[in-house]
Design a protein around this motif. Structure first.
Motif, PDB file in Angstrom:
ATOM      1  N   VAL A   1       0.836  -1.204   0.000  1.00 19.65           N
ATOM      2  CA  VAL A   1       0.000   0.000   0.000  1.00 19.65           C
ATOM      3  C   VAL A   1       0.867   1.249   0.000  1.00 19.65           C
ATOM      4  O   VAL A   1       0.596   2.212  -0.738  1.00 19.65           O
ATOM      5  N   VAL A   2       1.912   1.252   0.815  1.00 14.71           N
ATOM      6  CA  VAL A   2       2.798   2.415   0.867  1.00 14.71           C
ATOM      7  C   VAL A   2       3.472   2.633  -0.488  1.00 14.71           C
ATOM      8  O   VAL A   2       3.560   3.766  -0.978  1.00 14.71           O
TER       9      VAL A   2
ATOM     10  N   SER B   1     -10.400  -0.033  -0.076  1.00 11.95           N
ATOM     11  CA  SER B   1     -10.719  -0.855  -1.239  1.00 11.95           C
ATOM     12  C   SER B   1     -10.239  -2.289  -1.051  1.00 11.95           C
ATOM     13  O   SER B   1     -10.960  -3.247  -1.351  1.00 11.95           O
ATOM     14  N   LEU B   2      -9.032  -2.443  -0.514  1.00 13.20           N
ATOM     15  CA  LEU B   2      -8.475  -3.776  -0.300  1.00 13.20           C
ATOM     16  C   LEU B   2      -9.260  -4.562   0.747  1.00 13.20           C
ATOM     17  O   LEU B   2      -9.398  -5.776   0.636  1.00 13.20           O
ATOM     18  N   LEU B   3      -9.766  -3.878   1.765  1.00 10.33           N
ATOM     19  CA  LEU B   3     -10.514  -4.561   2.816  1.00 10.33           C
ATOM     20  C   LEU B   3     -11.770  -5.220   2.259  1.00 10.33           C
ATOM     21  O   LEU B   3     -12.170  -6.293   2.713  1.00 10.33           O
ATOM     22  N   GLY B   4     -12.388  -4.578   1.280  1.00 13.14           N
ATOM     23  CA  GLY B   4     -13.576  -5.176   0.668  1.00 13.14           C
ATOM     24  C   GLY B   4     -13.266  -6.479  -0.034  1.00 13.14           C
ATOM     25  O   GLY B   4     -13.992  -7.471   0.096  1.00 13.14           O
TER      26      GLY B   4
ATOM     27  N   ARG C   1     -11.361 -12.917  -0.172  1.00 16.69           N
ATOM     28  CA  ARG C   1     -10.173 -13.765  -0.266  1.00 16.69           C
ATOM     29  C   ARG C   1     -10.039 -14.644   0.968  1.00 16.69           C
ATOM     30  O   ARG C   1      -9.673 -15.818   0.869  1.00 16.69           O
ATOM     31  N   ARG C   2     -10.340 -14.106   2.128  1.00 13.64           N
ATOM     32  CA  ARG C   2     -10.167 -14.866   3.357  1.00 13.64           C
ATOM     33  C   ARG C   2     -11.240 -15.929   3.539  1.00 13.64           C
ATOM     34  O   ARG C   2     -11.039 -16.899   4.258  1.00 13.64           O
ATOM     35  N   GLU C   3     -12.365 -15.733   2.873  1.00 16.73           N
ATOM     36  CA  GLU C   3     -13.386 -16.786   2.889  1.00 16.73           C
ATOM     37  C   GLU C   3     -12.924 -17.997   2.096  1.00 16.73           C
ATOM     38  O   GLU C   3     -13.350 -19.122   2.350  1.00 16.73           O
ATOM     39  N   ARG C   4     -12.010 -17.774   1.134  1.00 16.48           N
ATOM     40  CA  ARG C   4     -11.471 -18.880   0.338  1.00 16.48           C
ATOM     41  C   ARG C   4     -10.153 -19.400   0.905  1.00 16.48           C
ATOM     42  O   ARG C   4      -9.586 -20.346   0.362  1.00 16.48           O
ATOM     43  N   TYR C   5      -9.689 -18.784   1.970  1.00 18.95           N
ATOM     44  CA  TYR C   5      -8.413 -19.147   2.573  1.00 18.95           C
ATOM     45  C   TYR C   5      -8.505 -20.559   3.153  1.00 18.95           C
ATOM     46  O   TYR C   5      -9.522 -20.942   3.749  1.00 18.95           O
ATOM     47  N   VAL C   6      -7.451 -21.343   2.998  1.00 12.04           N
ATOM     48  CA  VAL C   6      -7.441 -22.710   3.524  1.00 12.04           C
ATOM     49  C   VAL C   6      -7.182 -22.661   5.028  1.00 12.04           C
ATOM     50  O   VAL C   6      -6.123 -22.208   5.477  1.00 12.04           O
TER      51      VAL C   6
END
Length: 308
Positions: free
Chosen positions: A43-44, A79-82, A87-92
């Motif tokens: 992000v930076v 934007s990334l948090l959305g 992505r984290r719902e698909r995280y193993v």
């Protein structure tokens, strides 16, 4: 990190000193918003890339470079948090925020800023501990951004509103809702020395594979969460209950061959396990009273870069 002036401009960038001095604060902010140091670094970099994509007249028209950088970095995080939630719902397995070691000078934010009501504020050290970051994960992106900007970094709601794209009153409500979540989820932490003693006793009991000693150090309703990211074997679901956790830990193959040392993890006493000098897991603890209430074990090598 390399920062360059605009294309074809050989003059020294007059904003360079401000740009460089803002990096630590931007990294602080982005880490608390995203729970990932690697993503915060990205992000930076993206924030600086957008600054240098502007022409020199556009840069000169910016009244406050620091405010501009904060606004852009915060909006990128929003934007990334959305997308991160999807992505984290698909995280193993379970997703745990990326742990950070100390000493880490970037962990401190705006020094000397004592404005606001202390009773209504979260200190910078508290805002980076694992228990705090886990609660932040339960918030909506707007709640998280409004809360971190206002309660942690002390930005007035008028500025928060411009970043989030809502009214100051709406941002005040978002921060208030987030504050209630924090207060409901977190019990007062005992003194650091007491936490360190309990973590040290835990380490010794684990190394000795003393199930009864481990049970005595754990809250009866304790929870242990492992994050292997699908790369390293970890329990896909949290392990609950003192006895189950104790037997799970002592039964882990190869645990006895690891070198486990005490360290600071996200501002609190924790443990790091190494094999042949390579960090293979980091453990963060939530100590309530004289018992360990929660354990977070991060085994995903992508999240252990700062420890290598």
């Amino acid at each position: 990190m390399t920062i360059q002036s605009g294309p074809g401009d050989s003059r020294l960038d007059p904003h360079l000193s401000v740009i460089v001095s803002e990096r630590r604060r931007l990294l602080n902010l982005a880490y608390r918003l995203l729970g990932s140091l690697s993503e915060a670094e990205d992000v930076v970099q993206e924030t600086y890339a957008r600054w240098y994509a502007m022409s020199r007249p556009q840069q000169q028209a910016v009244e406050s470079v620091g405010a501009w950088l904060t606004t852009v970095a915060s909006r990128i995080c929003l934007s990334l948090l959305g997308s991160a939630r999807a992505r984290r719902e698909r995280y193993v397995g379970e997703w745990v925020p990326e742990p950070v070691p100390e000493p880490a000078e970037w962990i401190t934010g705006r020094p000397g800023d004592t404005t606001g009501d202390p009773a209504d504020r979260i200190t910078l050290d508290e805002s980076v501990n694992m228990a705090f970051l886990v609660v932040l994960e339960s918030m909506t992106p707007a709640e998280r951004v409004a809360f971190i900007l206002h309660d942690v970094f002390r930005y007035p709601f008028a500025e928060v509103a411009d970043i989030v794209g809502r009214t100051p009153a709406a941002c005040r409500q978002l921060a208030s809702s987030a504050r209630r979540r924090i207060r409901a989820a977190q019990a007062p932490a005992p003194p650091t020395a007491q936490q360190a003693r309990i973590v040290r006793d835990f380490k010794q009991a684990w190394e000795a594979k003393d199930v009864n000693a481990l049970i005595g150090l754990l809250d009866p309703d304790a929870t242990a969460t492992g994050d292997g990211g699908g790369v390293v074997t970890a329990s896909l679901d949290p392990v609950e209950g003192a006895e189950r956790i104790a037997r799970f830990l002592t039964g882990r193959a190869g645990a006895g061959s690891l070198t486990v040392r005490e360290c600071t993890v996200n501002g609190r006493p924790g443990l790091v396990a190494q094999s042949d000098g390579v960090t293979v897991s980091v453990y963060a603890f939530d100590v309530v009273g004289d018992r360990i209430k929660r354990i977070w074990a991060v085994l995903n090598p992508d999240k252990l870069r700062p420890w290598t």
